[in-house]
Design an enzyme around this catalytic site. Structure first.
Site, PDB file in Angstrom:
ATOM      1  N   LYS A  37       0.838  -1.211   0.000  1.00 29.93           N
ATOM      2  CA  LYS A  37       0.000   0.000   0.000  1.00 29.93           C
ATOM      3  C   LYS A  37       0.870   1.258   0.000  1.00 29.93           C
ATOM      4  O   LYS A  37       2.074   1.176   0.286  1.00 29.93           O
ATOM      5  CB  LYS A  37      -0.902  -0.017   1.238  1.00 29.93           C
ATOM      6  CG  LYS A  37      -0.158   0.049   2.560  1.00 29.93           C
ATOM      7  CD  LYS A  37      -1.087  -0.259   3.732  1.00 29.93           C
ATOM      8  CE  LYS A  37      -0.338  -0.246   5.047  1.00 29.93           C
ATOM      9  NZ  LYS A  37      -1.146  -0.766   6.162  1.00 29.93           N
ATOM     10  N   TYR A 262      14.542  31.657   3.028  1.00 29.18           N
ATOM     11  CA  TYR A 262      13.355  32.409   3.439  1.00 29.18           C
ATOM     12  C   TYR A 262      13.439  32.851   4.900  1.00 29.18           C
ATOM     13  O   TYR A 262      13.980  32.142   5.745  1.00 29.18           O
ATOM     14  CB  TYR A 262      12.107  31.544   3.274  1.00 29.18           C
ATOM     15  CG  TYR A 262      11.703  31.338   1.824  1.00 29.18           C
ATOM     16  CD1 TYR A 262      11.610  32.414   0.943  1.00 29.18           C
ATOM     17  CD2 TYR A 262      11.409  30.064   1.354  1.00 29.18           C
ATOM     18  CE1 TYR A 262      11.242  32.225  -0.381  1.00 29.18           C
ATOM     19  CE2 TYR A 262      11.020  29.857   0.048  1.00 29.18           C
ATOM     20  CZ  TYR A 262      10.944  30.943  -0.824  1.00 29.18           C
ATOM     21  OH  TYR A 262      10.566  30.751  -2.120  1.00 29.18           O
TER      22      TYR A 262
HETATM   23  C1  LIG Z   1      -0.444  -1.731   6.921  1.00 26.09           C
HETATM   24  C2  LIG Z   1      -0.995  -3.019   7.412  1.00 26.09           C
HETATM   25  C3  LIG Z   1      -0.157  -4.127   7.617  1.00 26.09           C
HETATM   26  C4  LIG Z   1       1.351  -4.050   7.551  1.00 26.09           C
HETATM   27  O1  LIG Z   1       1.855  -3.609   8.803  1.00 26.09           O
HETATM   28  P1  LIG Z   1       3.415  -3.482   9.075  1.00 26.09           P
HETATM   29  O2  LIG Z   1       3.497  -3.022  10.489  1.00 26.09           O
HETATM   30  O3  LIG Z   1       3.930  -2.450   8.136  1.00 26.09           O
HETATM   31  O4  LIG Z   1       4.013  -4.817   8.835  1.00 26.09           O
HETATM   32  C5  LIG Z   1      -0.746  -5.340   7.940  1.00 26.09           C
HETATM   33  N1  LIG Z   1      -2.092  -5.444   8.073  1.00 26.09           N
HETATM   34  C6  LIG Z   1      -2.915  -4.391   7.924  1.00 26.09           C
HETATM   35  C7  LIG Z   1      -4.381  -4.586   8.092  1.00 26.09           C
HETATM   36  C8  LIG Z   1      -2.400  -3.141   7.588  1.00 26.09           C
HETATM   37  O5  LIG Z   1      -3.225  -2.094   7.466  1.00 26.09           O
END
Ligand SMILES: *Cc1c(COP(=O)(O)O)cnc(C)c1O
Length: 366
Positions: A37, A262
């Site tokens: 993601k 700035y």
């Molecule tokens: C983002 C997510 C993960 C991955 O978690 P990590 O701590 O990055 O390994 C696993 N399960 C769900 C439902 C998530 O939203």
């Protein structure tokens, strides 16, 4: 590659190393889902998926459009969409994306759509809230979920899952074990009412490290793939995957009393050599790193950021560094540098790496 802009180099060998590190922790039959993601945690979801596709069982993304991008790039493995939204459930089916159905509103909408659009056994995933209180059904919903799903021949539960709230925190072990036990109880109850066994999963990266006994059928690997464990000892065994680099656009000599940037925030006390770097807060480099809170590395030496970070650029002090316009600048190339940036900006490495803007070119180092 293009050496004249800021680039994010994705280290394919490091990604594979990290995947293997976690695979070695799994039971022989435990499947592995890789979370790509948010552009593969700020890298590139398609690149990451291509690097690991042959060695994993599943992918997960948060939203439908992220899954569509993977399908359009030719990724064939099953893709779980963790947080689908009502307006785009139809596009999930069009792209063979598998929804997490987390409440009755989305379950009912998806079942109605499945009746119209699909023939048999479309894979769906049901998630349960065991304490994170974010998404998911409650254990008291089991009866209604089953009766709704059994009315339809068009869907089949591919997996049952839950998500831990504090898997990285040893002080929350009791809470976490409770989440795992409650989830196991939910699974048992559902199994008794189905004539097939969906895949069961609850562990994220820190869960894999801390709760080996709770692997069930599959684990969900996110941040670990990108080089971060939940403590220094694990992170040291992982490799850095995100190398953020730039170049020196211009060097200026600043006389005492003159200022840089700035609001004239940096005032030279002595003759100062500054270098302007084409990366700024719009690229994910926090303004909190300005005024000597952060640094970059030029020819092996630390160059502190001086003055305020601009939207598209920042300036660093290179008075003591032998360098010229066009030289390479390293923003980070090691987890320790990312952790330092996170510490200085009061956040976690997840936020540093996912904040790298889409303006920055990505390429894969094989
Ligand atoms: C983002 C997510 C993960 C991955 O978690 P990590 O701590 O990055 O390994 C696993 N399960 C769900 C439902 C998530 O939203």
């Amino acid at each position: 590659m293009n050496n004249h802009v800021s680039v994010l180099e994705i280290d394919a060998k490091a990604v594979k190393h990290n995947l293997n590190f976690f695979k070695q922790k799994l039971q022989p039959n435990t499947k592995i889902l890789v979370v790509v993601k948010a552009f593969g945690y700020g890298s590139d979801a398609v690149d990451i998926a291509k690097i690991v596709e042959n060695e994993v069982d599943y992918f997960a993304v948060a939203y439908a459009n992220e899954g569509i991008t993977l399908r359009k790039a030719g990724i064939k493995k099953p893709i779980l969409v963790l947080h689908p939204q009502l307006p785009n459930i139809e596009s999930l089916i069009d792209h063979r994306l598998e929804p997490n159905l987390y409440n009755f509103k989305i379950l009912d909408a998806f079942l109605a759509l499945a009746d119209k659009k699909v023939t048999m056994n479309y894979p769906i995933h049901i998630s349960f809230n065991t304490g994170l209180n974010r998404l998911g059904f409650w254990h008291t919903d089991i009866g209604n979920i089953l009766s709704e799903i059994k009315k339809s021949n068009n869907v089949k539960i591919a997996s049952l899952f839950s998500h831990l709230a504090a898997s990285e925190d040893p002080e929350e072990e009791e809470f976490t074990v409770n989440q795992i036990n409650n989830f196991a109880y939910i699974v048992k109850e559902i199994y008794e009412h189905l004539d097939y066994d969906p895949i069961v999963h609850i562990l994220n990266t820190s869960g894999i490290i801390n709760y080996e006994e709770a692997q069930f059928d599959m684990v969900r690997l996110g941040i670990g793939l990108y080089g971060f464990g939940n403590d220094d000892a694990i992170t040291a065994q992982l490799q850095n995957t995100h190398n953020l680099k730039s170049i020196i656009s211009q060097i200026n000599l600043i006389n005492p009393g003159e200022t840089v940037g700035y609001n004239r925030a940096f005032v030279a006390k002595e003759v100062t050599k500054s270098a302007t770097i084409p990366i700024g807060h719009a690229d994910g480099i926090s303004r909190k790193l300005g005024n000597e809170n952060g640094f970059v590395i030029i020819n092996g030496q630390k160059a502190p950021i001086i003055g305020n970070v601009c939207m598209d650029m920042l300036m660093v002090d290179v008075t003591k560094i032998d360098c010229k316009e066009g030289d390479e600048v390293i923003i980070f190339n090691h987890q320790k540098l990312i952790e330092y940036m996170a510490y200085k900006t009061e956040t976690i490495p997840y936020e540093i790496i996912t904040a790298i803007s889409q303006r920055i070119k990505r390429f894969v180092k094989q």
